[in-house]
Design a protein around this motif. Structure first.
Motif, PDB file in Angstrom:
ATOM      1  N   TYR A   1       0.844  -1.197   0.000  1.00  0.00           N
ATOM      2  CA  TYR A   1       0.000   0.000   0.000  1.00  0.00           C
ATOM      3  C   TYR A   1       0.881   1.251   0.000  1.00  0.00           C
TER       4      TYR A   1
ATOM      5  N   GLY B   1      -1.349   2.337  -4.936  1.00  0.00           N
ATOM      6  CA  GLY B   1      -1.246   2.009  -3.523  1.00  0.00           C
ATOM      7  C   GLY B   1      -2.585   1.618  -2.932  1.00  0.00           C
ATOM      8  N   PHE B   2      -3.626   2.380  -3.280  1.00  0.00           N
ATOM      9  CA  PHE B   2      -4.952   2.049  -2.762  1.00  0.00           C
ATOM     10  C   PHE B   2      -5.385   0.671  -3.228  1.00  0.00           C
TER      11      PHE B   2
ATOM     12  N   GLY C   1      -3.573  -1.977  -1.256  1.00  0.00           N
ATOM     13  CA  GLY C   1      -4.060  -2.049   0.123  1.00  0.00           C
ATOM     14  C   GLY C   1      -5.452  -2.647   0.202  1.00  0.00           C
TER      15      GLY C   1
ATOM     16  N   THR D   1      -2.021  -2.888   7.788  1.00  0.00           N
ATOM     17  CA  THR D   1      -2.353  -2.278   6.506  1.00  0.00           C
ATOM     18  C   THR D   1      -3.555  -1.354   6.644  1.00  0.00           C
TER      19      THR D   1
ATOM     20  N   MET E   1      -3.691   2.654   5.700  1.00  0.00           N
ATOM     21  CA  MET E   1      -4.706   3.239   4.829  1.00  0.00           C
ATOM     22  C   MET E   1      -5.520   4.301   5.561  1.00  0.00           C
TER      23      MET E   1
ATOM     24  N   TYR F   1      -1.981  -7.810  -5.569  1.00  0.00           N
ATOM     25  CA  TYR F   1      -1.183  -7.048  -4.600  1.00  0.00           C
ATOM     26  C   TYR F   1       0.307  -7.184  -4.913  1.00  0.00           C
TER      27      TYR F   1
END
Length: 413
Positions: free
Chosen positions: A74, A86-87, A90, A288, A292, A346
């Motif tokens: 993430y 990144g989103f 995550g 994680t 976030m 991921y």
């Protein structure tokens, strides 16, 4: 921004990696993988999954040393690629590993009390959440005990079954082809994904530039050797057809080897192993979620860190609550396929982020080559998983992407 305490050295980080991986492959994934790829195909698939995991581990270790904070890919995707990358990483990790947590909890219940599997699963989630809330030092200590017990049980299975291994069962031809091997490798990847927990806990590792690159390959290498040994023993004793049809392959191994009295020990070891996986999984998903929440990709309230134990207590409680809800309606094998799909995406993002790093002269094999192979391998395995898993995995990722786009559009400039 409140920081987590750095308490983990190389041994603790390796133990957490082992605790995250041992159990899932040996006690859950071997049977469906054998059904998909056959005997020889299972061994080939295991090697493929292990190699791609090694590529991912190399990329994860390099990125974690550069960005030693909670959140794993993430963070790497945001810093090296784009905030959306990144989103997506995550989101895929949180939803995929939440499904994994539910699968592991249900497996504990199935081994300990099949008639009340869901009740035992809920109790297991509550118990490991309490341990995690006491701090990462307690998590590492508990995982160390669990790993020792599991290694002892697996050694008993290997020693008991080895004399009964038949070469013809190992060399029996499989007619499922490349597609079956890739599908099995995608399922088996579920068993290797735990090494990311070391990177996900990067904010709690001492001297991360040295510790993480050493701990990740050590944990992965040890687990690959254990899996290959047990796969050969299980295939050599049971054969591909019998292995594919059982829900408890290692119990079947000791029984077929003439030691049915050891079945209770293997069942107990399975419950301990999967509890260790669940312990580390919940810790990783909580970290994680914390990362976030710090960037408002999840509710900001989840970014709180406990003033005494220095853990993301709200995030861990929220994850535990979702896992309990999934346990009420979940299915173990379906959760494995779904989790593998989202987690492979991921790691594809992990490798893409690692491609933006400079060359690493200390490595004999170019790190960028490993990152490129890992990126392609993750995508190939993801699309070759069973169709329901692919549709569910990419569907949930698409929903997350849609929510991200809407939130970005509504957010003030």
């Amino acid at each position: 921004m409140e920081q987590l305490a750095r308490r983990l050295g190389v041994p603790d980080a390796v133990v957490i990696g082992l605790g995250s991986m041992l159990g899932a492959g040996v006690f859950v994934v071997f049977a469906p993988a054998a059904a998909t790829a056959g005997g020889v195909g299972l061994l080939v698939a295991l090697a493929v999954a292990g190699f791609i995991a090694y590529c991912n581990a190399t990329s994860s270790a390099r990125l974690a040393a550069r960005y030693p904070e909670s959140g794993g890919t993430y963070v790497y995707g945001r810093e090296r690629l784009h905030p959306f990358a990144g989103f997506l990483a995550g989101w895929g990790f949180v939803v995929g590993k939440t499904a994994s947590c539910a699968a592991m909890a249900l497996t504990v219940g199935a081994y300990l009390w099949p008639g009340r599997a869901r009740l035992v699963a809920v109790l297991a989630v509550v118990a490991v959440t309490v341990v995690n809330l006491r701090g990462i030092g307690k998590t590492a200590a508990a995982t160390r005990v669990l790993v020792a017990v599991v290694l002892t049980v697996l050694a008993v299975v290997a020693v008991t079954g080895a004399p009964q291994v038949a070469a013809d069962r190992l060399t029996a031809p499989a007619d499922l082809g490349v597609g079956g091997v890739l599908t099995a490798a995608g399922l088996l990847f579920f068993a290797f994904a735990g090494y990311a927990r070391i990177a996900t806990l990067g904010e709690e590792v001492r001297d991360p530039e040295r510790t993480i690159p050493r701990a990740v390959p050590l944990a992965l290498g040890a687990v690959l050797a254990i899996y290959l040994t047990l796969a050969v023993v299980a295939l050599g004793v049971l054969g591909a057809d019998r292995l594919a049809s059982t829900d408890a392959p290692l119990v079947e191994v000791v029984t077929a080897a003439g030691h049915p009295g050891l079945a209770w020990l293997v069942r107990a070891g399975a419950a301990v192993a999967v509890t260790g996986v669940l312990l580390s999984l919940l810790a990783g998903v909580g970290r994680t979620s914390l990362a976030m929440a710090r960037r408002r990709d999840l509710p900001g309230a989840l970014a709180a860190v406990h003033p005494r134990h220095r853990v993301p207590h709200r995030a861990e409680l929220a994850v535990a609550a979702v896992v309990v809800a999934v346990v009420a309606v979940g299915d173990v094998r379906g959760a494995i396929g779904f989790s593998s799909c989202t987690v492979l995406v991921y790691y594809a993002i992990t490798n893409a982020a690692a491609l933006t790093l400079g060359p690493d002269p200390a490595r004999r094999v170019p790190a960028r080559l490993l990152a490129a192979l890992g990126l392609v391998g993750c995508l190939v395995l993801a699309v070759n998983l069973p169709l329901p898993s692919v549709l569910a995995g990419f569907g949930v990722l698409a929903l997350g992407a849609l929510g991200y786009a809407i939130r970005r559009r509504l957010r003030p400039a």
